[in-house]
Design an enzyme around this catalytic site. Structure first.
Site, PDB file in Angstrom:
ATOM      1  N   VAL A   1       0.872  -1.176   0.000  1.00 23.62           N
ATOM      2  CA  VAL A   1       0.000   0.000   0.000  1.00 23.62           C
ATOM      3  C   VAL A   1       0.909   1.226   0.000  1.00 23.62           C
ATOM      4  CG1 VAL A   1      -1.733   1.304   1.285  1.00 23.62           C
ATOM      5  CG2 VAL A   1      -1.834  -1.205   1.236  1.00 23.62           C
TER       6      VAL A   1
ATOM      7  N   VAL B   1      -2.833  -3.246   4.965  1.00 24.02           N
ATOM      8  CA  VAL B   1      -1.409  -3.551   4.882  1.00 24.02           C
ATOM      9  C   VAL B   1      -1.078  -4.882   5.557  1.00 24.02           C
ATOM     10  CG1 VAL B   1       0.864  -2.501   4.951  1.00 24.02           C
ATOM     11  CG2 VAL B   1      -1.145  -1.067   5.124  1.00 24.02           C
TER      12      VAL B   1
ATOM     13  N   LEU C   1      -6.505 -14.914  12.715  1.00 23.03           N
ATOM     14  CA  LEU C   1      -7.751 -14.821  11.968  1.00 23.03           C
ATOM     15  C   LEU C   1      -7.603 -13.752  10.886  1.00 23.03           C
ATOM     16  CD1 LEU C   1     -10.230 -15.075  14.958  1.00 23.03           C
ATOM     17  CD2 LEU C   1     -10.032 -16.716  13.080  1.00 23.03           C
TER      18      LEU C   1
ATOM     19  N   LEU D   1     -17.935 -18.457  17.037  1.00 23.33           N
ATOM     20  CA  LEU D   1     -16.497 -18.679  17.196  1.00 23.33           C
ATOM     21  C   LEU D   1     -16.362 -20.127  17.680  1.00 23.33           C
ATOM     22  CD1 LEU D   1     -16.755 -15.519  17.360  1.00 23.33           C
ATOM     23  CD2 LEU D   1     -14.741 -15.576  18.836  1.00 23.33           C
TER      24      LEU D   1
ATOM     25  N   ILE E   1     -13.383 -21.523  19.970  1.00 22.54           N
ATOM     26  CA  ILE E   1     -13.384 -20.941  21.317  1.00 22.54           C
ATOM     27  C   ILE E   1     -14.609 -21.418  22.089  1.00 22.54           C
ATOM     28  CG2 ILE E   1     -13.212 -18.804  22.636  1.00 22.54           C
ATOM     29  CD1 ILE E   1     -10.841 -19.512  20.758  1.00 22.54           C
TER      30      ILE E   1
END
Length: 594
Positions: free
Chosen positions: A25, A51, A421, A476, A479
């Site tokens: 970027v 980025v 993630l 999730l 978790i």
């Protein structure tokens, strides 16, 4: 001698070090580098939307082919700080990527100038080198050292920070006579290999554990040859998956607490000797060390000397690049075989394959909402051995590793140690950019997918097609499953009724609309019987439109995937039904024996 800006010299060095693609970027402090990139030509730039995404694209690019080094570019702050996650991910998995950042002018670095940050100090713990270059004449040497370090010893990332005035300063530099520095890799000696094979030959039930270092060293063929010469079954780690085909007669399956096979754990627990090559004894592979090591002799071969003994003390350690070690392992094994001095492992290998046929998990379910196991079964049918799978973390990845099939090195591209993630979308774009003719299939749960979903637009803009399998339970999931130990289900549910898409019920985010809004194609599947057709349609759409294609499978809200709850590979809980008849696992590697 030619005169040019330090930024132009940097670009010329990239080309002579083999770089053909960069991801990044632009920003004010890195614009001189971008100007040099445009003026020089020969390097293609892919514009990321975030980025951090650029750093993960660089990772995917590196992991796709031996010798690749992905490059990510941005300003020092906040772009450099955004890329720290990518550097951490790369260092954890021994992946060489180069991060180039543009810094504020040298005179104001310590004066709280706009977007000035000591990015080198921030990046140092997660890189092999992080350097702010304060003298323009040092730029060629800094980059030469960067490539040397990335390729030498245990591979890993480097960050080079270039203040804007340093980039703009003219220096004397002759690109035509530039030469990369020689790469250093430790190599085993003949005496070390003979000792290790001697220990292996004394064992009755030996195993080879093949890690990601074998793939990094481009030594998979040597590993297979050594296994075949000695007849010793092989356990690939998650990062080493693909070193030999899943259907190879010496593939014993994966071992571990989560990303493992029932038969892999069972065979490992029967073993009495383990030769680890290019692996780091990751905790989700070993579980409790007293269980993992009990009754076994260990030899550990690793490129990094301080890795030997880091987790537990092996009975014998060898500091060596995996390729260098395996070349000697093969040579010595050939000689011993010619002399009739290699014991037969036929019964032991056959026993491992018998477990492979008996200890299987069920994948065939017709439930609606869809059970995740069925998704992987249909993926096995739709995507062949040439498929490059890309994924990061979560129940989707764990179940995928338990049920998908991989046949070639670098065809399971997985962020192992860090597991951030959001990694999957940009990494898949990097893989597809590195191998435009490959069939790239990404795998995400809904939360991973949402973290960096904006990067789908990069695929649309730059015409980078791949298929993204999205398993959506609006949870999730990993978790939530871990919270069972605390008897809670807290802050892990993602469901809500979307006022703009009431047909979704409580599944919340309309991923189809979002993907289409970002210029991609998307298909939603709610019936397991329609998965196969959806995958075929996705392949056709990707080929026709040259954009990412998302296949969203609406899953049952709760599925507990097989894993240990006691940190013990001998006590993996099978929460779902296991296969008891052939129709339960129609795409298994071995036909089920009852």
């Amino acid at each position: 001698m030619a005169r040019m800006t330090a930024a132009r010299a940097a670009v010329e060095i990239l080309k002579r070090e083999g770089v053909r693609d960069v991801f990044g970027v632009p920003g004010a402090a890195i614009n001189p580098f971008y100007a040099a990139l445009k003026a020089s030509g020969g390097i293609h730039h892919t514009l990321a939307r975030h980025v951090e995404g650029a750093s993960h694209m660089a990772e995917g690019y590196t992991r796709t082919h031996p010798g690749n080094i992905g490059v990510c570019v941005g300003t020092s702050g906040p772009a450099g700080t955004d890329m720290i996650t990518g550097l951490y991910s790369a260092t954890g998995d021994s992946i060489p990527i180069l991060c180039i950042t543009g810094q504020a002018p040298t005179a104001v670095i310590h004066k709280e100038d706009f977007q000035a940050v000591d990015i080198a100090s921030i990046a140092r713990p997660v890189t092999k080198m992080a350097m702010t270059v304060l003298e323009a004449a040092q730029v060629p040497g800094a980059l030469q050292q960067a490539f040397h370090l990335m390729r030498s010893g245990r591979p890993g990332p480097v960050l080079i920070d270039l203040p804007i005035d340093v980039q703009l300063t003219e220096i004397e530099f002759d690109p035509d006579t530039y030469e990369p520095l020689p790469v250093y890799k430790p190599a085993a000696t003949r005496a070390q290999i003979e000792k290790a094979i001697g220990m292996l030959n004394e064992a009755e039930r030996p195993l080879i554990v093949a890690g990601g270092g074998v793939i990094n060293a481009d030594a998979s063929e040597l590993l297979v040859e050594f296994a075949e010469l000695t007849g010793v079954p092989v356990v690939p780690t998650l990062m080493g998956w693909g070193v030999l085909p899943d259907d190879h007669e010496l593939n014993a399956g994966m071992v571990g607490l989560q990303t493992s096979h029932r038969y892999g754990n069972a065979t490992f627990l029967e073993s009495d000797f383990v030769l680890g090559i290019g692996n780091r004894w990751a905790n989700r592979h070993t579980g409790k060390l007293d269980v993992y090591t009990a009754g076994r002799t260990f030899v550990h071969v690793d490129i990094e000397p301080t890795q030997i003994g880091r987790i537990f003390a092996p009975d014998y350690g060898i500091a060596s690049d995996a390729r260098a070690a395996l070349e000697l392992f093969v040579r010595v094994a050939r000689e011993l075989r010619a002399e009739g001095r290699l014991p037969s492992r036929t019964e032991w290998a056959a026993a491992a394959q018998d477990r492979k046929a008996r200890l299987q998990r069920r994948t065939h379910f017709d439930d609606v909402p869809i059970k995740p196991q069925r998704v992987y079964e249909e993926m096995n049918k739709a995507f062949g051995p040439e498929t490059r799978y890309v994924t990061t973390i979560g129940l989707s990845q764990i179940a995928g590793a338990q049920m998908l099939h991989v046949y070639r090195p670098r065809h399971w591209i997985n962020c192992g140690q860090a597991g951030p993630l959001g990694w999957t979308v940009p990494a898949a774009l990097g893989v597809a950019k590195a191998d435009p003719e490959a069939r790239v299939v990404a795998l995400s749960g809904d939360y991973d997918f949402q973290f960096m979903i904006e990067e789908l637009a990069v695929g649309a803009q730059h015409r980078i097609p791949y298929v993204h399998v999205l398993v959506n339970n609006s949870y999730l999931g990993l978790i939530r499953q871990a919270q069972r130990a605390f008897d809670i289900d807290f802050q892990v549910n993602l469901e809500f009724e979307n006022v703009n898409s009431p047909e979704l019920g409580v599944y919340g985010v309309d991923h189809v609309k979002v993907a289409e809004g970002l210029g991609c194609k998307a298909i939603r599947v709610t019936d397991p019987g329609e998965l196969g057709a959806a995958f075929e349609q996705a392949k056709k759409l990707a080929a026709e439109y040259r954009v990412p294609v998302v296949v969203e499978a609406i899953l049952e809200r709760v599925t507990n995937i097989s894993m240990s709850t006691t940190n013990d590979i001998g006590n993996v809980v099978e929460f779902e039904e296991v296969a008891t008849e052939a129709g339960h696992a129609p795409t298994s590697i071995r036909a089920l024996k009852v």
